[in-house]
Design a protein around this motif. Structure first.
Motif, PDB file in Angstrom:
ATOM      1  N   ARG A  78       0.906  -1.442   0.194  1.00 19.35           N
ATOM      2  CA  ARG A  78       0.319  -0.022  -0.072  1.00 19.35           C
ATOM      3  C   ARG A  78       0.676   1.290   0.090  1.00 19.35           C
ATOM      4  NH1 ARG A  78      -4.978   1.829   2.679  1.00 19.35           N
ATOM      5  NH2 ARG A  78      -5.154   3.622   3.032  1.00 19.35           N
ATOM      6  N   GLY A  79       0.724   1.746  -1.532  1.00 16.64           N
ATOM      7  CA  GLY A  79       1.858   2.788  -1.214  1.00 16.64           C
ATOM      8  C   GLY A  79       3.423   1.925  -1.000  1.00 16.64           C
ATOM      9  N   TYR A  80       4.156   2.818   0.473  1.00 13.86           N
ATOM     10  CA  TYR A  80       5.154   2.373   0.636  1.00 13.86           C
ATOM     11  C   TYR A  80       5.389   1.630   1.488  1.00 13.86           C
ATOM     12  CZ  TYR A  80       5.622   5.603   4.420  1.00 13.86           C
ATOM     13  OH  TYR A  80       5.458   5.565   5.710  1.00 13.86           O
ATOM     14  N   LEU A  81       4.273   1.095   2.124  1.00 12.75           N
ATOM     15  CA  LEU A  81       3.820   0.436   2.940  1.00 12.75           C
ATOM     16  C   LEU A  81       3.663  -1.109   2.746  1.00 12.75           C
ATOM     17  CD1 LEU A  81       2.280   2.919   5.817  1.00 12.75           C
ATOM     18  CD2 LEU A  81       4.842   2.536   5.646  1.00 12.75           C
ATOM     19  N   ARG A  82       4.141  -1.854   3.524  1.00 17.00           N
ATOM     20  CA  ARG A  82       3.522  -3.852   3.229  1.00 17.00           C
ATOM     21  C   ARG A  82       1.877  -3.469   4.258  1.00 17.00           C
ATOM     22  NH1 ARG A  82       4.253  -7.255  -0.371  1.00 17.00           N
ATOM     23  NH2 ARG A  82       4.228  -9.212   0.158  1.00 17.00           N
ATOM     24  N   VAL A  83       1.383  -4.272   4.023  1.00 16.66           N
ATOM     25  CA  VAL A  83       0.160  -4.001   5.142  1.00 16.66           C
ATOM     26  C   VAL A  83       0.176  -5.830   4.851  1.00 16.66           C
ATOM     27  CG1 VAL A  83      -0.225  -1.634   4.032  1.00 16.66           C
ATOM     28  CG2 VAL A  83      -1.295  -3.576   3.305  1.00 16.66           C
ATOM     29  N   ARG A  84      -1.137  -6.214   5.973  1.00 16.06           N
ATOM     30  CA  ARG A  84      -1.329  -7.302   5.850  1.00 16.06           C
ATOM     31  C   ARG A  84      -2.355  -7.359   7.040  1.00 16.06           C
ATOM     32  NH1 ARG A  84       2.387 -11.276   8.755  1.00 16.06           N
ATOM     33  NH2 ARG A  84       1.955  -9.776  10.285  1.00 16.06           N
ATOM     34  N   SER A  85      -3.695  -8.335   6.256  1.00 18.78           N
ATOM     35  CA  SER A  85      -5.016  -8.606   7.434  1.00 18.78           C
ATOM     36  C   SER A  85      -5.479  -9.442   7.191  1.00 18.78           C
ATOM     37  CB  SER A  85      -6.406  -7.686   7.158  1.00 18.78           C
ATOM     38  OG  SER A  85      -6.963  -7.445   7.697  1.00 18.78           O
ATOM     39  N   ILE A 108       0.634  -3.357   9.918  1.00 14.25           N
ATOM     40  CA  ILE A 108       1.692  -2.267   8.688  1.00 14.25           C
ATOM     41  C   ILE A 108       3.062  -3.119   8.942  1.00 14.25           C
ATOM     42  CG2 ILE A 108       2.888  -0.259   8.465  1.00 14.25           C
ATOM     43  CD1 ILE A 108       0.186   1.008   8.291  1.00 14.25           C
ATOM     44  N   GLN A 109       3.926  -3.044   8.205  1.00 16.44           N
ATOM     45  CA  GLN A 109       5.307  -3.183   8.524  1.00 16.44           C
ATOM     46  C   GLN A 109       6.298  -2.195   8.164  1.00 16.44           C
ATOM     47  OE1 GLN A 109       6.854  -7.169   8.739  1.00 16.44           O
ATOM     48  NE2 GLN A 109       8.407  -5.709   9.667  1.00 16.44           N
ATOM     49  N   LEU A 110       6.381  -2.113   9.963  1.00 18.90           N
ATOM     50  CA  LEU A 110       6.936   0.062   9.975  1.00 18.90           C
ATOM     51  C   LEU A 110       8.845  -0.721   8.874  1.00 18.90           C
ATOM     52  CD1 LEU A 110       6.639  -0.376  13.832  1.00 18.90           C
ATOM     53  CD2 LEU A 110       5.099   1.047  11.955  1.00 18.90           C
ATOM     54  N   PRO A 111       8.806   0.374   8.692  1.00 23.07           N
ATOM     55  CA  PRO A 111       9.624   0.898   7.725  1.00 23.07           C
ATOM     56  C   PRO A 111      10.857   1.610   8.298  1.00 23.07           C
ATOM     57  CG  PRO A 111       8.529   2.397   7.583  1.00 23.07           C
ATOM     58  CD  PRO A 111       7.410   1.518   8.571  1.00 23.07           C
ATOM     59  N   PHE A 112      11.310   1.586  10.069  1.00 26.01           N
ATOM     60  CA  PHE A 112      11.650   2.266  11.458  1.00 26.01           C
ATOM     61  C   PHE A 112      11.571   1.451  12.130  1.00 26.01           C
ATOM     62  CE2 PHE A 112       7.824   4.860  11.277  1.00 26.01           C
ATOM     63  CZ  PHE A 112       7.608   4.711  12.382  1.00 26.01           C
ATOM     64  N   PRO A 113      12.937   1.158  13.040  1.00 25.31           N
ATOM     65  CA  PRO A 113      12.385   0.242  14.240  1.00 25.31           C
ATOM     66  C   PRO A 113      11.779   1.368  15.343  1.00 25.31           C
ATOM     67  CG  PRO A 113      14.724   2.193  14.205  1.00 25.31           C
ATOM     68  CD  PRO A 113      14.120   1.637  12.233  1.00 25.31           C
ATOM     69  N   ALA A 114      10.932   0.303  16.012  1.00 28.48           N
ATOM     70  CA  ALA A 114      10.104   1.023  16.693  1.00 28.48           C
ATOM     71  C   ALA A 114       9.807   0.284  18.603  1.00 28.48           C
ATOM     72  CB  ALA A 114       8.885   1.337  16.561  1.00 28.48           C
ATOM     73  N   GLY A 174       8.137  -5.322  14.697  1.00 19.17           N
ATOM     74  CA  GLY A 174       7.893  -4.256  13.764  1.00 19.17           C
ATOM     75  C   GLY A 174       6.753  -4.374  13.360  1.00 19.17           C
ATOM     76  N   VAL A 175       5.849  -4.804  13.681  1.00 18.53           N
ATOM     77  CA  VAL A 175       4.467  -4.914  12.447  1.00 18.53           C
ATOM     78  C   VAL A 175       3.696  -3.879  13.720  1.00 18.53           C
ATOM     79  CG1 VAL A 175       2.728  -5.928  11.974  1.00 18.53           C
ATOM     80  CG2 VAL A 175       4.833  -6.775  12.394  1.00 18.53           C
ATOM     81  N   LEU A 176       3.052  -2.402  13.782  1.00 17.03           N
ATOM     82  CA  LEU A 176       1.868  -1.918  13.709  1.00 17.03           C
ATOM     83  C   LEU A 176       0.850  -2.800  13.665  1.00 17.03           C
ATOM     84  CD1 LEU A 176       0.338  -0.208  15.388  1.00 17.03           C
ATOM     85  CD2 LEU A 176       1.272   1.630  13.046  1.00 17.03           C
ATOM     86  N   GLU A 177      -0.327  -3.257  14.885  1.00 15.62           N
ATOM     87  CA  GLU A 177      -1.394  -3.771  14.289  1.00 15.62           C
ATOM     88  C   GLU A 177      -2.947  -3.165  15.461  1.00 15.62           C
ATOM     89  OE1 GLU A 177       0.002  -8.075  13.418  1.00 15.62           O
ATOM     90  OE2 GLU A 177      -0.333  -7.464  15.860  1.00 15.62           O
ATOM     91  N   PRO A 201       3.897   8.966  11.963  1.00 11.56           N
ATOM     92  CA  PRO A 201       4.715   9.593  12.356  1.00 11.56           C
ATOM     93  C   PRO A 201       5.284   9.761  14.050  1.00 11.56           C
ATOM     94  CG  PRO A 201       3.364  10.192  10.840  1.00 11.56           C
ATOM     95  CD  PRO A 201       2.451   9.223  11.321  1.00 11.56           C
ATOM     96  N   LEU A 202       4.595   8.929  14.532  1.00  6.14           N
ATOM     97  CA  LEU A 202       4.466   9.274  16.201  1.00  6.14           C
ATOM     98  C   LEU A 202       5.329   8.205  17.059  1.00  6.14           C
ATOM     99  CD1 LEU A 202       0.557  10.213  17.245  1.00  6.14           C
ATOM    100  CD2 LEU A 202       1.727  11.751  16.706  1.00  6.14           C
ATOM    101  N   LEU A 203       5.602   7.133  16.128  1.00  5.95           N
ATOM    102  CA  LEU A 203       6.029   6.009  16.908  1.00  5.95           C
ATOM    103  C   LEU A 203       7.387   6.707  15.805  1.00  5.95           C
ATOM    104  CD1 LEU A 203       3.623   2.448  15.419  1.00  5.95           C
ATOM    105  CD2 LEU A 203       4.086   3.701  18.436  1.00  5.95           C
ATOM    106  N   SER A 204       7.947   6.894  14.927  1.00  7.49           N
ATOM    107  CA  SER A 204       8.873   7.021  14.231  1.00  7.49           C
ATOM    108  C   SER A 204       9.657   7.959  15.530  1.00  7.49           C
ATOM    109  CB  SER A 204       8.347   7.599  12.746  1.00  7.49           C
ATOM    110  OG  SER A 204      10.374   8.286  12.907  1.00  7.49           O
ATOM    111  N   GLY A 205       8.968   8.888  15.982  1.00  7.06           N
ATOM    112  CA  GLY A 205       9.942  10.170  17.249  1.00  7.06           C
ATOM    113  C   GLY A 205      10.406   9.206  18.855  1.00  7.06           C
ATOM    114  N   VAL A 206       8.494   8.066  18.487  1.00 13.72           N
ATOM    115  CA  VAL A 206       9.187   7.096  19.827  1.00 13.72           C
ATOM    116  C   VAL A 206      10.645   6.848  19.647  1.00 13.72           C
ATOM    117  CG1 VAL A 206       8.218   5.153  21.243  1.00 13.72           C
ATOM    118  CG2 VAL A 206       6.943   7.263  20.677  1.00 13.72           C
ATOM    119  N   SER A 207      10.570   5.740  18.554  1.00 14.47           N
ATOM    120  CA  SER A 207      11.862   5.140  17.872  1.00 14.47           C
ATOM    121  C   SER A 207      13.079   5.778  19.069  1.00 14.47           C
ATOM    122  CB  SER A 207      11.855   4.287  16.650  1.00 14.47           C
ATOM    123  OG  SER A 207      12.747   5.139  15.940  1.00 14.47           O
ATOM    124  N   GLY A 208      13.117   7.328  18.538  1.00 14.18           N
ATOM    125  CA  GLY A 208      14.140   8.214  18.270  1.00 14.18           C
ATOM    126  C   GLY A 208      14.659   8.600  19.893  1.00 14.18           C
TER     127      GLY A 208
END
Length: 209
Positions: A78-85, A108-114, A174-177, A201-208
């Motif tokens: 889905r766009g640049y994201l890998r998704v699953r249901s 969604i498979q996260l494109p960054f570590p979290a 590494g998956v947000l569900e 974006p909120l999870l991306s901020g948490v990862s760093g």
């Protein structure tokens, strides 16, 4: 009393009729799931047994579940994201009764570590238990913790997102569900993914942090 013989005729007819209706409905649903995935260039898997190993921890049964199943998985880009249901179910036994419980998991498979995180609205019993002094772990925000059960770091921005959308979420492997009760329904997928994308974006901020 002499009319009881009629059930020996009607009984098998009713059972056979229900079985025919059930199988026909299942085949029709399966075809619609495959068509839904194909329209998006996604892959459909009727029996996604490999996902059973992913279904551990909250919100899944904490004790080994009875006859767990992972069916009707759709997965793709889905766009640049890998998704699953997919649909997860297990048999819940209470006293002498058993019934299969269903839930649909979308992620969604996260494109960054979290880091791992879990958040789910409290039910009435959970709110009552907190009022009595149980389950004090949380974010430290009394109003939020009164309404949500959380594990891991939930930032103030994430708390606002959760309060606004009311969706349970977890990050694991590494998956947000998110998840919803009931059988698999393709119409749930796009709304769930659209809301999860707002959380990225909120999870991306948490990862760093």
């Amino acid at each position: 009393m002499a009319t009881h013989w009629i059930w020996y005729i009607l009984g098998p007819l009713l059972v056979g009729g229900y079985a025919f209706w059930y199988v026909r409905r299942y085949l029709r649903n399966r075809a619609s799931y495959a068509a839904f995935a194909a329209e998006r260039g996604w892959f459909y898997n009727e029996r996604a047994l490999e996902l059973l190993g992913h279904c551990n921890g909250e919100p899944f049964p904490l004790l080994p579940p009875t006859r767990p199943r992972t069916w009707h998985s759709v997965e793709g880009q889905r766009g640049y994201l890998r998704v699953r249901s997919f649909e997860y179910s297990w048999v819940r036994r209470r006293r002498s009764q058993s019934r299969r419980v269903f839930m649909q998991v979308t992620g969604i498979q996260l494109p960054f570590p979290a880091p791992a995180v879990y958040a789910e609205p409290r039910d009435v019993i959970g709110q009552f238990a907190r009022d009595l002094g149980f389950k004090r772990a949380g974010t430290g925000g009394e109003g939020f913790d009164q309404q949500w059960v959380t594990r891991g770091w939930v930032s103030p921005a994430m708390q606002q997102w959760l309060n606004h959308h009311g969706r349970p979420i977890r990050v694991i492997g590494g998956v947000l569900e998110t998840w919803e009760s009931g059988r698999f329904d393709p119409q749930r997928i796009d709304p769930a993914l659209a809301e999860l994308e707002q959380l990225l974006p909120l999870l991306s901020g948490v990862s760093g942090r």
